[in-house]
Design an enzyme around this catalytic site. Structure first.
Site, PDB file in Angstrom:
ATOM      1  N   ASP A  66       0.807  -1.218   0.000  1.00 33.14           N
ATOM      2  CA  ASP A  66       0.000   0.000   0.000  1.00 33.14           C
ATOM      3  C   ASP A  66       0.845   1.275   0.000  1.00 33.14           C
ATOM      4  O   ASP A  66       0.648   2.161  -0.828  1.00 33.14           O
ATOM      5  CB  ASP A  66      -0.936  -0.011   1.222  1.00 33.14           C
ATOM      6  CG  ASP A  66      -1.759   1.256   1.339  1.00 33.14           C
ATOM      7  OD1 ASP A  66      -2.874   1.302   0.787  1.00 33.14           O
ATOM      8  OD2 ASP A  66      -1.287   2.221   1.977  1.00 33.14           O
ATOM      9  N   VAL A  88      -5.131   2.468  -0.455  1.00 30.81           N
ATOM     10  CA  VAL A  88      -4.947   1.841  -1.767  1.00 30.81           C
ATOM     11  C   VAL A  88      -5.315   0.360  -1.710  1.00 30.81           C
ATOM     12  O   VAL A  88      -6.019  -0.162  -2.582  1.00 30.81           O
ATOM     13  CB  VAL A  88      -3.512   2.041  -2.289  1.00 30.81           C
ATOM     14  CG1 VAL A  88      -3.323   1.319  -3.610  1.00 30.81           C
ATOM     15  CG2 VAL A  88      -3.215   3.521  -2.454  1.00 30.81           C
ATOM     16  N   ASP A  89      -4.842  -0.332  -0.688  1.00 27.93           N
ATOM     17  CA  ASP A  89      -5.196  -1.747  -0.530  1.00 27.93           C
ATOM     18  C   ASP A  89      -6.708  -1.915  -0.433  1.00 27.93           C
ATOM     19  O   ASP A  89      -7.297  -2.787  -1.084  1.00 27.93           O
ATOM     20  CB  ASP A  89      -4.546  -2.314   0.733  1.00 27.93           C
ATOM     21  CG  ASP A  89      -3.185  -2.945   0.466  1.00 27.93           C
ATOM     22  OD1 ASP A  89      -2.970  -3.436  -0.655  1.00 27.93           O
ATOM     23  OD2 ASP A  89      -2.345  -2.948   1.374  1.00 27.93           O
ATOM     24  N   LEU A  90      -7.342  -1.118   0.423  1.00 28.77           N
ATOM     25  CA  LEU A  90      -8.783  -1.245   0.622  1.00 28.77           C
ATOM     26  C   LEU A  90      -9.552  -0.933  -0.653  1.00 28.77           C
ATOM     27  O   LEU A  90     -10.492  -1.642  -1.025  1.00 28.77           O
ATOM     28  CB  LEU A  90      -9.227  -0.321   1.755  1.00 28.77           C
ATOM     29  CG  LEU A  90      -8.771  -0.729   3.155  1.00 28.77           C
ATOM     30  CD1 LEU A  90      -8.998   0.412   4.152  1.00 28.77           C
ATOM     31  CD2 LEU A  90      -9.485  -1.983   3.624  1.00 28.77           C
ATOM     32  N   GLY A 139      -9.326  -3.674  -3.124  1.00 29.98           N
ATOM     33  CA  GLY A 139     -10.294  -4.710  -2.791  1.00 29.98           C
ATOM     34  C   GLY A 139     -11.685  -4.363  -3.296  1.00 29.98           C
ATOM     35  O   GLY A 139     -12.402  -5.224  -3.828  1.00 29.98           O
TER      36      GLY A 139
END
Length: 407
Positions: free
Chosen positions: A151, A179-181, A184
């Site tokens: 991230d 960014v990760d979330l 997803g």
């Protein structure tokens, strides 16, 4: 959606009947799987013998030693541990994919191909209805293709850090793994788009969501500003790059954020503060005027705001239709009456978590099971997919699969 004989599972939600094999670890992929599971999909989490590394990303840890980080991303799933480096382990996954709708994975680019089960190499032809969703850092090709991604690295390379922070702090990482979330969430959108399209064509497809693409997509409005003006966006702290006043201010008791998005709200704010003349003053009449005189306006507003109770002020402003909020800490947010009213803190099987943000009227999501223990459902899932007791014992003995052993 596929049909097969399976063990009794709760039937609910918009995705009831959708079978998902989740081979992913860490954040983006598991978050995608959890959202699908929250809305009724039968999500089977496949972990490697070493486990999803987020089980150890603590403290804090639950009583069984599992980190909160893992617990926040894996509820409503069943868990099986399979060594995919073994051909025998890969055969188990292929058997599970026979009637699956979706595969989620975030292996290092080329890993599945090395094992002979890449999408184009094997899965597309063998399972023509399968939707294969891959989450990666940068995708498979291009100058950064195949590079590992996290991230914070995506925030740096993708430009988010360059506009987050102030002149005093310099560029800063956003405090949550945004960014990760969001990757997803992009993966969920891609899966659902492919499910809808499959209803027309009868065919699955490859879905890709990358951290880099997601980071770049989040650069609004700074990217639109640069593409139009050619002027590089600068660090703006808490202030908005286009709207004034849209910023954090000090009050007598706490910091507050005022989000004044149009001239009507600006007039209401001036009336509420007892300064109606400011609304029509040439320096502040339009957003462009306020933008050009933002420092002067900020000083005038904060002079008044430093005399008032911030929490009370925000309640009054919201009641008057003016967007405002006190800057609160996580404990305040998660115990707030509105948070609880919206079911945004939930408890299932003794485990607390964040609720489901998307509410559907006829087919609402549910939290029905706690995040699974490592290998909790290994035996159950193998039996569901046609493995007899003797074969299961042999697989465990050889280390191809592992099962949860209660403490």
């Amino acid at each position: 959606m596929s049909k097969s004989t399976r063990s009794p599972l709760p039937v609910f939600g918009a995705l009831a009947g959708l079978k998902v094999i989740d081979l992913s670890r860490v954040l983006g992929g598991p978050y995608c799987g959890q959202i699908l599971a929250d809305h009724g999909a039968n999500v089977i989490k496949v972990e490697p013998p070493a486990g999803d590394e987020t089980r150890a990303w603590g403290p804090p840890f639950a009583d069984d030693g599992t980190a909160a980080y893992y617990l926040g991303l894996n509820r409503n799933k069943r868990d099986i541990v399979i060594d995919l480096s073994r051909a025998e382990g890969r055969e188990i996954v292929l058997k599970m994919l026979a009637d699956a709708d979706v595969l989620i994975e975030n292996f290092k680019i080329g890993t599945l191909e090395r094992w002979g089960i890449g999408y184009e190499q094997a899965l597309r032809e063998r399972f023509p209805r399968l939707i294969h969703c891959r989450v990666s850092g940068f995708g498979a090709d291009g100058p950064l293709g195949g590079a590992p991604g996290y991230d914070a690295v995506a925030q740096a390379l993708g430009g988010l850090m360059s506009v987050n922070g102030s002149a005093d702090t310099g560029p800063m990482r956003v405090g949550v793994p945004v960014v990760d979330l969001t990757t997803g969430l992009s993966a969920v959108i891609g899966v659902l788009l492919a499910v809808v399209e499959r209803q027309r064509s009868g065919r699955g497809q490859f879905v890709e969501a990358t951290l880099y693409d997601t980071a770049v997509s989040l650069l609004h409005p700074q990217s639109a500003n640069w593409l139009l003006s050619g002027k590089a966006p600068q660090l703006s702290g808490n202030a908005h790059s286009n709207i004034v006043p849209y910023d954090k201010f000090r009050t007598r008791t706490c910091e507050v954020f005022l989000g004044i998005g149009n001239n009507g709200q600006w007039r209401k704010l001036c009336d509420f503060l007892g300064r109606p003349e400011m609304a029509s003053e040439p320096r502040f009449a339009t957003n462009a005027d306020r933008f050009g005189n933002r420092d002067t306006l900020r000083a005038l507003l904060e002079e008044h705001l430093l005399q008032v109770d911030g929490e009370l002020l925000c309640h009054q402003l919201l009641a008057a239709g003016i967007p405002a909020g006190a800057v609160r800490a996580i404990p305040q947010v998660l115990s707030d009456p509105h948070t609880l009213h919206r079911d945004m803190v939930v408890q299932v099987e003794g485990a607390q978590g964040i609720g489901i943000p998307v509410k559907l009227s006829r087919t609402p999501g549910r939290t029905h099971s706690a995040p699974p223990h490592f290998g909790q459902h290994t035996r159950e899932l193998l039996a569901e997919h046609g493995y007899g007791d003797a074969t299961i014992e042999a697989l465990i003995a050889r280390g191809t699969v592992s099962q949860h052993v209660p403490a």
